[in-house]
Structure formats: C-alpha cells, structure tokens
Design a protein around this motif. Structure first.
Motif, PDB file in Angstrom:
ATOM      1  N   VAL A  91      77.893  49.018  54.786  1.00 17.34           N
ATOM      2  CA  VAL A  91      78.046  50.247  55.573  1.00 17.34           C
ATOM      3  C   VAL A  91      79.537  50.477  55.733  1.00 17.34           C
ATOM      4  CG1 VAL A  91      77.590  51.449  57.742  1.00 17.34           C
ATOM      5  CG2 VAL A  91      75.876  49.886  56.820  1.00 17.34           C
ATOM      6  N   LEU A 132      70.951  46.445  62.505  1.00 12.52           N
ATOM      7  CA  LEU A 132      71.695  47.705  62.596  1.00 12.52           C
ATOM      8  C   LEU A 132      72.116  48.212  61.219  1.00 12.52           C
ATOM      9  CD1 LEU A 132      74.026  46.873  65.635  1.00 12.52           C
ATOM     10  CD2 LEU A 132      71.974  48.304  65.665  1.00 12.52           C
ATOM     11  N   MET A 133      72.515  47.304  60.334  1.00 13.89           N
ATOM     12  CA  MET A 133      73.007  47.711  59.021  1.00 13.89           C
ATOM     13  C   MET A 133      71.894  48.161  58.085  1.00 13.89           C
ATOM     14  SD  MET A 133      76.122  45.036  58.239  1.00 13.89           S
ATOM     15  CE  MET A 133      76.514  45.875  56.675  1.00 13.89           C
ATOM     16  N   ARG A 146      82.482  50.865  65.433  1.00 15.42           N
ATOM     17  CA  ARG A 146      81.335  50.800  64.536  1.00 15.42           C
ATOM     18  C   ARG A 146      79.992  50.761  65.272  1.00 15.42           C
ATOM     19  NH1 ARG A 146      85.242  47.955  61.429  1.00 15.42           N
ATOM     20  NH2 ARG A 146      85.382  48.835  59.320  1.00 15.42           N
ATOM     21  N   ILE A 147      79.997  50.377  66.530  1.00 16.36           N
ATOM     22  CA  ILE A 147      78.758  50.353  67.305  1.00 16.36           C
ATOM     23  C   ILE A 147      78.886  51.340  68.457  1.00 16.36           C
ATOM     24  CG2 ILE A 147      77.201  48.976  68.739  1.00 16.36           C
ATOM     25  CD1 ILE A 147      77.997  46.530  67.155  1.00 16.36           C
ATOM     26  N   GLN A 191      69.533  50.086  58.919  1.00 10.35           N
ATOM     27  CA  GLN A 191      69.247  51.493  59.228  1.00 10.35           C
ATOM     28  C   GLN A 191      70.417  52.086  60.015  1.00 10.35           C
ATOM     29  OE1 GLN A 191      65.040  52.509  60.249  1.00 10.35           O
ATOM     30  NE2 GLN A 191      64.794  50.294  60.435  1.00 10.35           N
ATOM     31  N   PRO A 192      71.576  52.265  59.374  1.00  8.58           N
ATOM     32  CA  PRO A 192      72.731  52.829  60.081  1.00  8.58           C
ATOM     33  C   PRO A 192      72.416  54.234  60.585  1.00  8.58           C
ATOM     34  CG  PRO A 192      73.102  52.791  57.708  1.00  8.58           C
ATOM     35  CD  PRO A 192      71.864  51.997  57.962  1.00  8.58           C
ATOM     36  N   ARG A 213      73.593  52.211  68.172  1.00 11.57           N
ATOM     37  CA  ARG A 213      73.442  52.510  66.757  1.00 11.57           C
ATOM     38  C   ARG A 213      74.718  52.136  66.011  1.00 11.57           C
ATOM     39  NH1 ARG A 213      73.663  58.995  67.476  1.00 11.57           N
ATOM     40  NH2 ARG A 213      75.918  59.300  67.239  1.00 11.57           N
ATOM     41  N   LEU A 214      74.580  51.865  64.715  1.00 14.46           N
ATOM     42  CA  LEU A 214      75.718  51.536  63.879  1.00 14.46           C
ATOM     43  C   LEU A 214      76.214  52.799  63.190  1.00 14.46           C
ATOM     44  CD1 LEU A 214      77.374  49.059  62.740  1.00 14.46           C
ATOM     45  CD2 LEU A 214      75.910  49.236  60.727  1.00 14.46           C
ATOM     46  N   GLU A 215      77.517  52.995  63.200  1.00 16.01           N
ATOM     47  CA  GLU A 215      78.103  54.165  62.578  1.00 16.01           C
ATOM     48  C   GLU A 215      79.142  53.743  61.571  1.00 16.01           C
ATOM     49  OE1 GLU A 215      79.608  56.505  65.850  1.00 16.01           O
ATOM     50  OE2 GLU A 215      77.698  57.619  65.930  1.00 16.01           O
ATOM     51  N   VAL A 216      79.403  54.602  60.588  1.00 15.98           N
ATOM     52  CA  VAL A 216      80.503  54.369  59.668  1.00 15.98           C
ATOM     53  C   VAL A 216      81.767  54.777  60.389  1.00 15.98           C
ATOM     54  CG1 VAL A 216      81.556  55.000  57.461  1.00 15.98           C
ATOM     55  CG2 VAL A 216      79.064  54.844  57.662  1.00 15.98           C
TER      56      VAL A 216
END
Length: 229
Positions: free
Chosen positions: A136, A168-169, A211-212, A171-172, A221-224
């Motif tokens: 990610v 989390l990774m 990132r979180i 399903q980012p 949620r995990l974000e780029v």
C-alpha cells in the motif's frame, strides 16, 4: 513441529512449575534467571516464544522486551506479579503480546502459550502465494517473513501489530471497528478498547501517523500517505 520457548524468571520454582506442565507438549523449554542470560540464549538459539517476568536482576523484563524488539518479531508473554494498569499499558507499548498475573493457573498459561504460537506461526506458514506480499503506497508487508517495510526500510512489529497491519493492508480504505480490530489482532473478545488504542498508537509511530486514520465513532482505516503512489 517442536517449538522452542525461553522462560525468563528469577524465581526458579515458577520456571520449574511451568516446565513440568509443558512436558506433555511438543515444546523445547529453555530457561534463564535474568535478562542478560536470556539475551545470550536468544543470540544462540532459534526461540519461537519468550516468557518474561518484569522484576529481575541485571536487566529487568521491560528492558529485555525493548532489546528483543530491536531485532526479533517473536511473541512475548509477560508472567509477573507486577501487573498494574500502567505496567500493562507500558508493556504493550514496548512490545508485549499478552499478560498473565502471578499467581497463575498453569493450565491457563499453557493455553495462552499454545494460542500465541498457533496464531503467530500460522500467519506466516499458512500464507498463500497470493498474499505473500501486501503493498500500500510505500508500505509493504512480507507475510511469510512477518516483516514490514516503510519506504524500503524494515520495521519491527509485535505479533498483534502484524496481524492488525495485515488486516488493514488487505482492504485499504475500509473502516474497521475497534471490535473487529481487537478480535482479529488478539483473537480475544476481551482484549478491550484500551489495548486497541495503545497498539494503534505504537503502530502509527512505526509506519507513519498519516497512514492510519481515526474515524471518530467508527474505528480506523489505512490510507495511502499523501504523495505516495
């Protein structure tokens, strides 16, 4: 497969008791009576799980956990009489995976040991080719090796942190509730919101706060990260 466990405690009777109960399991039991002895064994043997007391001479349990987490990702179970709320939180922050208070039921200790070994090693050994590596942005997770990389640099994760980051990774962008996170991370519905908060704080420190994302009232949620591709 026989696992190698290292039990570190300056109370020899505690080590002797647990060793007796482990006789019927496929487990090789190594013992140390202070943190310095433990570090020597860890350097010489392939240890699959570490059991640590807190109050020990020379190098105490907290110092030992810190040292181990610099280079190793094995599960760590704390068995100690010193289990105040602040001690428990601090232990989780520096890398402990589970706690048991003295005096303890040996059968419960065996159950926790087996659960930690099963969860930790099955994560790596049962990974399919499809999920050998998750990516990610500049965050990558090598599932069989149980290792994460941020911008190519390896970072050390506890077993719980690894499981949650993997969740989390996979399903980012999806929001996971605290309940879903602690059930997946600890595989224990009694882990509690506070454990999740502490663990998420440590995970953010390791992979980057941006990132979180916390979704108030819902979960995480995990974000780029901004600027990553």
């Amino acid at each position: 497969m026989a696992y190698n466990i290292l039990h570190v405690d300056d109370e020899k009777e505690i080590i002797k008791l647990l060793k007796m109960y482990l006789k019927s399991e496929e487990i090789n039991h190594f013992e140390a009576y202070n943190g310095r002895e433990a570090l020597t064994i860890l350097a010489e043997k392939e240890i699959d799980l570490l059991i640590v007391d807190i109050m020990m001479p020379e190098i105490d349990g907290f110092q030992l956990i810190r040292q181990v987490r610099k280079t190793k990702n094995l599960p760590i179970l704390v068995i100690s009489a010193r289990i105040t709320a602040s001690d428990r939180i601090f232990g989780l922050e520096i890398g402990a995976d589970d706690y048991l208070t003295k005096p303890f039921d040996p059968n419960e200790a065996i159950a926790r040991i087996k659960a930690l070994l099963r969860r930790y090693h099955q994560l790596g050994l049962s990974a399919t080719a499809k999920n050998e590596s998750l990516q990610v942005g500049q965050l990558r997770l090598d599932v069989p090796a149980c290792t994460a990389y941020v911008e190519g640099c390896p970072i050390s994760l506890t077993a719980v942190e690894f499981r949650v980051l993997k969740l989390l990774m996979e399903q980012p962008g999806r929001v996971f509730t605290k309940e879903q996170i602690y059930e997946y991370g600890w595989q224990d519905p009694l882990a509690g919101d506070n454990n999740v908060r502490v663990m998420m704080s440590k995970l953010r420190d390791k992979i980057g706060n941006q990132r979180i994302k916390t979704i108030r009232g819902l979960g995480y949620r995990l974000e780029v990260a901004h600027g990553e591709t």
